[in-house]
Write an enzyme that holds these catalytic residues in place. Structure first.
Site, PDB file in Angstrom:
ATOM      1  N   ARG A 168       0.827  -1.206   0.000  1.00 50.86           N
ATOM      2  CA  ARG A 168       0.000   0.000   0.000  1.00 50.86           C
ATOM      3  C   ARG A 168       0.862   1.258   0.000  1.00 50.86           C
ATOM      4  O   ARG A 168       0.588   2.197  -0.740  1.00 50.86           O
ATOM      5  CB  ARG A 168      -0.930  -0.008   1.213  1.00 50.86           C
ATOM      6  CG  ARG A 168      -1.949   1.113   1.211  1.00 50.86           C
ATOM      7  CD  ARG A 168      -3.036   0.887   2.219  1.00 50.86           C
ATOM      8  NE  ARG A 168      -4.060   1.901   2.161  1.00 50.86           N
ATOM      9  CZ  ARG A 168      -5.199   1.852   2.828  1.00 50.86           C
ATOM     10  NH1 ARG A 168      -5.453   0.811   3.606  1.00 50.86           N
ATOM     11  NH2 ARG A 168      -6.093   2.817   2.729  1.00 50.86           N
ATOM     12  N   ALA A 219      -4.418  -9.067  -0.997  1.00 54.43           N
ATOM     13  CA  ALA A 219      -4.856  -7.856  -0.306  1.00 54.43           C
ATOM     14  C   ALA A 219      -6.377  -7.781  -0.263  1.00 54.43           C
ATOM     15  O   ALA A 219      -7.076  -8.307  -1.130  1.00 54.43           O
ATOM     16  CB  ALA A 219      -4.291  -6.618  -1.006  1.00 54.43           C
ATOM     17  N   ARG A 244      -9.913  -5.962   2.354  1.00 54.18           N
ATOM     18  CA  ARG A 244     -10.397  -5.456   3.643  1.00 54.18           C
ATOM     19  C   ARG A 244     -10.717  -6.664   4.514  1.00 54.18           C
ATOM     20  O   ARG A 244     -11.584  -7.478   4.184  1.00 54.18           O
ATOM     21  CB  ARG A 244     -11.636  -4.584   3.467  1.00 54.18           C
ATOM     22  CG  ARG A 244     -12.049  -3.826   4.734  1.00 54.18           C
ATOM     23  CD  ARG A 244     -13.147  -2.811   4.414  1.00 54.18           C
ATOM     24  NE  ARG A 244     -13.307  -1.853   5.495  1.00 54.18           N
ATOM     25  CZ  ARG A 244     -14.183  -1.969   6.484  1.00 54.18           C
ATOM     26  NH1 ARG A 244     -14.985  -3.024   6.524  1.00 54.18           N
ATOM     27  NH2 ARG A 244     -14.280  -1.049   7.418  1.00 54.18           N
ATOM     28  N   ALA A 245     -10.019  -6.794   5.625  1.00 54.06           N
ATOM     29  CA  ALA A 245     -10.125  -7.983   6.463  1.00 54.06           C
ATOM     30  C   ALA A 245     -11.468  -8.040   7.175  1.00 54.06           C
ATOM     31  O   ALA A 245     -12.128  -7.025   7.410  1.00 54.06           O
ATOM     32  CB  ALA A 245      -8.990  -8.002   7.487  1.00 54.06           C
ATOM     33  N   TYR A 277     -18.780  -9.169   4.684  1.00 56.45           N
ATOM     34  CA  TYR A 277     -17.462  -9.612   4.239  1.00 56.45           C
ATOM     35  C   TYR A 277     -17.596 -10.789   3.275  1.00 56.45           C
ATOM     36  O   TYR A 277     -17.005 -10.807   2.181  1.00 56.45           O
ATOM     37  CB  TYR A 277     -16.608 -10.003   5.438  1.00 56.45           C
ATOM     38  CG  TYR A 277     -15.278 -10.618   5.076  1.00 56.45           C
ATOM     39  CD1 TYR A 277     -14.211  -9.838   4.669  1.00 56.45           C
ATOM     40  CD2 TYR A 277     -15.087 -11.999   5.163  1.00 56.45           C
ATOM     41  CE1 TYR A 277     -12.985 -10.400   4.340  1.00 56.45           C
ATOM     42  CE2 TYR A 277     -13.869 -12.575   4.844  1.00 56.45           C
ATOM     43  CZ  TYR A 277     -12.820 -11.771   4.431  1.00 56.45           C
ATOM     44  OH  TYR A 277     -11.613 -12.341   4.111  1.00 56.45           O
TER      45      TYR A 277
END
Length: 319
Positions: free
Chosen positions: A32, A65, A67-68, A135
């Site tokens: 990032r 990669a 968003r967890a 998610y």
């Protein structure tokens, strides 16, 4: 083979960059922000990835990669936040790596794209997807995007759905479970005889190596696991044993724990401790002729050693 790896500084990314580099791959770490090694390429927020960004010529891309997952997401619109990174970010990365000559895109998704529990045997990669939270929805949508975009561009794709990933340096729920298992405290989880699949980070990295080098992996969706499903109670015992300790588990019935867990807002964590979540990783092992290089006990020993090396152990041995 030159391979771009997004999320190269993450928990899975660091191990994958190291292991693929040691295996002879020419690794291009995508991060990032700059500030690491000279070979890293800063791409910023994937959801805002500039269409003009140029990468060196690559053969493949491992997309790690994203968003967890967060149990109690504070975003005003969690689904929009997940979609921004996990779907739109994947779209922009795909465009970028295809321009760089990528011929094989490997998307590391999540078991949550398929569901939260298994009720009629292990989940199979070809089963219908039933994500239950924002998610999981974003991961399922990103999987569909990968298939459609790669097919339209005429390049290969592979989707990997790991269940719980653990290893040295793991954070969040598994880190808390490690500390509890090593604490010597009595835990009311002796009746947690569920079965759950999981994967050691070193096994996951090795499976990605096999995917990249096996043409039969293309156009397939796979689960990847350690090859042994364990109950919560057994996992705690094995963690304690790996740390030279003894677990003290009380066989409290699930029904007595369910209401208190819901009352304190821990219903999600409770279900993960008691529900089954098994997946069928045989298709990956058979198609790739792959065997996990680490057993569960070897992986737990490495994980506990990493925690204790950080001062995370608790109590004297044998407690």
């Amino acid at each position: 083979m030159r391979v771009a790896i997004s999320g190269a500084r993450g928990f899975v990314g660091r191990r994958t960059v190291r292991d693929l580099g040691a295996a002879g791959f020419d690794v291009v770490p995508l991060v990032r922000r700059s500030g690491g090694t000279d070979d890293e390429i800063a791409v910023g927020d994937l959801a805002e990835l500039a269409p003009t960004l140029a990468l060196p010529a690559i053969d493949a891309c491992l997309h790690l990669a994203g968003r967890a997952h967060k149990l109690n997401d504070a975003a005003e619109d969690p689904l929009a936040a997940y979609r921004s990174t996990n779907v739109e970010g994947t779209r922009r990365l795909l465009d970028t790596v295809i321009r760089a000559g990528c011929r094989h895109f490997v998307y590391v998704s999540s078991v949550k794209a398929a569901g939260e529990r298994s009720t009629a045997g292990p989940l199979h990669p070809d089963d219908p997807m039933h994500p239950e939270d924002p998610y999981g929805v974003s991961k399922a949508e990103a999987e569909m995007l990968v298939r459609e975009t790669c097919d339209a561009a005429g390049i290969g794709w592979t989707i990997l759905r790991p269940p719980l990933v653990y290893g040295p340096g793991v954070a969040a729920n598994f880190h808390r479970l490690l500390r509890l298992a090593l604490s010597g405290l009595p835990l009311p989880l002796g009746a947690a005889t569920n079965r759950r699949s999981m994967v050691f980070v070193g096994n996951l990295a090795d499976a990605m190596r096999a995917v990249l080098t096996t043409p039969e992996s293309r156009g397939r969706t796979f689960y990847v696991t350690d090859g042994e499903d364990v109950s919560t109670a057994d996992l705690i015992r094995r963690i304690a044993r790996a740390g030279g300790k003894r677990a003290w588990l009380l066989p409290v019935p699930r029904t007595l724990l369910a209401l208190p867990a819901r009352l304190v807002g821990k219903g999600g964590e409770f279900r993960r401790l008691f529900d089954d979540l098994q997946v069928d990783a045989r298709p990956l092992r058979e198609a790739l002729h792959w065997t996990p290089p680490y057993s569960v006990d070897q992986a737990l020993q490495l994980t506990v050693a990493g925690l204790q090396g950080q001062g995370g152990g608790a109590g004297p041995a044998g407690q």
